[in-house]
Design an enzyme around this catalytic site. Structure first.
Site, short mmCIF file in Angstrom:
data_model
loop_
_atom_site.label_atom_id
_atom_site.label_comp_id
_atom_site.label_asym_id
_atom_site.label_seq_id
_atom_site.Cartn_x
_atom_site.Cartn_y
_atom_site.Cartn_z
N HIS A 1 -5.12 2.34 0.93
CA HIS A 1 -5.27 3.86 1.89
C HIS A 1 -6.20 4.78 2.45
O HIS A 1 -5.21 5.17 4.08
CB HIS A 1 -4.70 5.12 0.36
CG HIS A 1 -3.89 4.31 -0.74
ND1 HIS A 1 -3.38 3.65 -0.72
CD2 HIS A 1 -4.12 4.86 -2.31
CE1 HIS A 1 -2.94 3.12 -1.82
NE2 HIS A 1 -3.68 3.85 -3.31
N ASP B 1 1.04 -1.58 0.13
CA ASP B 1 -0.46 -0.26 0.13
C ASP B 1 0.89 0.94 0.43
O ASP B 1 1.87 1.06 0.95
CB ASP B 1 -0.63 -0.11 1.04
CG ASP B 1 -2.16 1.10 1.08
OD1 ASP B 1 -1.49 2.22 1.18
OD2 ASP B 1 -3.14 1.13 1.68
N HIS B 2 0.99 1.47 -1.48
CA HIS B 2 1.96 2.94 -1.48
C HIS B 2 2.49 3.48 -0.40
O HIS B 2 3.19 4.78 -0.14
CB HIS B 2 2.61 3.09 -2.66
CG HIS B 2 1.31 4.44 -3.37
ND1 HIS B 2 -0.03 3.56 -3.59
CD2 HIS B 2 1.74 5.64 -3.76
CE1 HIS B 2 -0.34 5.05 -3.71
NE2 HIS B 2 0.26 5.74 -4.05
#
Ligand code: BG6
Length: 499
Positions: free
Chosen positions: A241, A178-179
């Site tokens: 996110h 999950d950047h």
């Protein structure tokens, strides 16, 4: 970092010719190489369908990295190899196995294998199965899998994908990206909360009135219309996110800073999210879709006219929602979230709004006084603003707003690693803290599924907003019903002003 603490690894990238590899992965791996974080014996094997040669891959890698020293780039590219693989074909995987073994032998790399799935998600399960049946994942060293989102489309498909992955990798070998968890200021949430005596004692329902998380984008769906139209903002941004940021903001202090302790606390928050039944969705959530409008003085088309989007699409490009966390700490505190495409700003920001004092002595100025706010600027500016009330200078007992600003990325932007760089490095070192555990993914889907079901069956209205606006009016009404409002977000934080 000495050489022995840099693991010798072969990194196999599925999707080596794709956009993600070019935009994010190659520049990130290069930065790790340049900063001396990679062992001298590392190799990258690019895998995709196209019949490329090593040279073609190396030229692409070089092209994706801008403004760097030519000889350093050439040295870096020598670590890259390419093989064309049909991911549905076992024979193809046998060839891949042969190549990996040859590289490991030639360069004396131990069998530490890292696999990066950066291609279309429908192939994730097949790749894992073929890695397993051909024995590529039977190594004498360690093996790890990095997997990009989307992790499933709903709870059921996520469970199925997880079962397929688990045939080849155990949970502690799966690194779900999950950047947002690699972003500097998202990582800073824990330090702000647990490293400062002035915040943690106030971080609860006695002192906090509400929490607002905004992640707005100015871009539309670009060339991802096909994917996005079956996904929408709820699956694309909220399930991952946004809920990850909620978990970090709301979790209890972990006993220790280990990946297990931190993830356990995050999972508890996700499990404490009050479920929203299909019937209740309209009361708690707003979905919107952008129509034509103007962004940065340029006219842009509406969502339904985008490439590969159904002209009658009811897919949401905007979501606003009110979440409740049923725990002692958070009972009664709404967490508002909103995210969308084609909004007026590209900003991710968190606002913690504190409650008013029980008795306001400055009643004359009451209308001018604002509640205390802690604003965490995640991007593009990185920093913190603390919003206080101070005395107006001079002979007066009037108040003025005071902003205390801390700019994180003003200090050393040069060396601030990109989210991907940090996450790839974490995976190399076997640190799972900033990756999502299966339990988090599963719990997030359980929360999101009833909302998408209500929307798919058209049980709630789709609101429209002009491109270039901060969402539909219904998103503002959602907070007004509670006597709250979204705090205005600045295009650019002026970190030089203190008032
Ligand atoms: C991705 C979504 O996960 O995040 C994209 O799939 C979105 O649709 C992107 O644009 C936003 O990321 P960032 O880092 O630009 O906020």
């Amino acid at each position: 970092m000495n050489e022995s603490s840099k693991p010798s690894t072969t990194l196999v990238i599925f999707g080596a010719t794709g956009d993600l590899a070019k935009r994010k992965l190659y520049p990130s791996i290069f930065n790790l190489f340049k900063a001396g974080h990679l062992s001298k014996s590392f190799a990258v094997v690019g895998v995709a369908r196209r019949p490329w040669s090593n040279e073609e891959l190396r030229a692409t890698v070089k092209e994706s990295i801008k403004g760097e020293d030519e000889s350093l780039l050439n040295e870096f590219c020598q670590h890259f190899y390419y093989i064309s693989v049909d991911v549905t074909n076992k024979e193809s995987f046998m060839e891949l196995k042969g190549l990996i073994e040859k590289i490991e032998n030639d360069h004396q790399i131990p069998q530490n294998r890292m696999f990066y799935m950066a291609m279309a998600p429908q192939h994730f399960g097949t790749i894992a199965t073929n890695l397993d049946v051909t024995g590529i994942t039977k190594t004498t060293g360690w093996k790890r899998l990095i997997i990009e989102k989307p992790f499933g489309h709903d709870l059921e498909s996520a469970q199925q994908l997880n079962t397929e992955l688990r045939s080849a990798f155990s949970e502690d070998e799966i690194y779900r990206i999950d950047h947002y968890l690699g972003k500097e200021m998202v990582q800073n949430i824990e330090i702000i909360r647990f490293g400062n005596a002035i915040f943690e004692p106030l971080w609860n329902n006695r002192y906090i009135s509400n929490v607002q998380i905004t992640s707005s984008e100015t871009l539309g769906v670009e060339d991802r219309g096909g994917y996005y139209d079956t996904s929408g903002a709820l699956r694309d941004m909220v399930q991952n996110h946004m809920l990850q940021m909620v978990a970090l903001l709301a979790m209890e202090p972990p006993n220790r800073l280990t990946p297990e302790d931190i993830r356990n606390e995050k999972i508890k928050v996700l499990r404490a999210l009050r479920p929203i039944s299909t019937e209740e969705v309209a009361e708690h959530f707003v979905r919107g879709q952008y129509g034509p409008g103007e962004i940065n003085n340029k006219e842009v088309t509406g969502y339904r006219s985008e490439k590969n989007v159904d002209p009658n699409s009811i897919t949401e490009t905007f979501v606003a929602g009110k979440l409740h966390i049923d725990s002692h700490r958070w009972a009664g505190v709404p967490f508002y979230i909103r995210t969308g495409k084609r909004m007026s700003l590209k900003v991710t920001e968190i606002v913690i709004e504190f409650k008013d004092l029980p008795m306001n002595l400055y009643y004359k100025d009451k209308d001018k006084m604002q509640p205390n706010l802690l604003i965490i600027h995640v991007q593009p500016d990185e920093g913190i603003t603390l919003f206080l009330n101070g005395k107006k200078i001079g002979i007066s007992d009037l108040t003025v707003p005071v902003y205390l600003n801390y700019c994180n990325n003003c200090i050393d932007t040069q060396n601030t690693p990109e989210a991907y760089e940090r996450l790839i490095h974490d995976c190399l070192l076997g640190d799972m803290t900033n990756f999502t555990h299966w339990d988090e993914v599963e719990t997030s889907w359980s929360f999101v599924d009833p909302i998408s079901k209500a929307w798919e069956s058209n049980k709630t209205d789709l609101a429209f907003y002009d491109a270039g606006k901060m969402g539909p009016k219904e998103a503002f009404e959602l907070l007004e019903k509670d006597g709250n409002h979204w705090w205005k977000i600045a295009n650019k934080v002026n970190f030089n002003t203190s008032c």
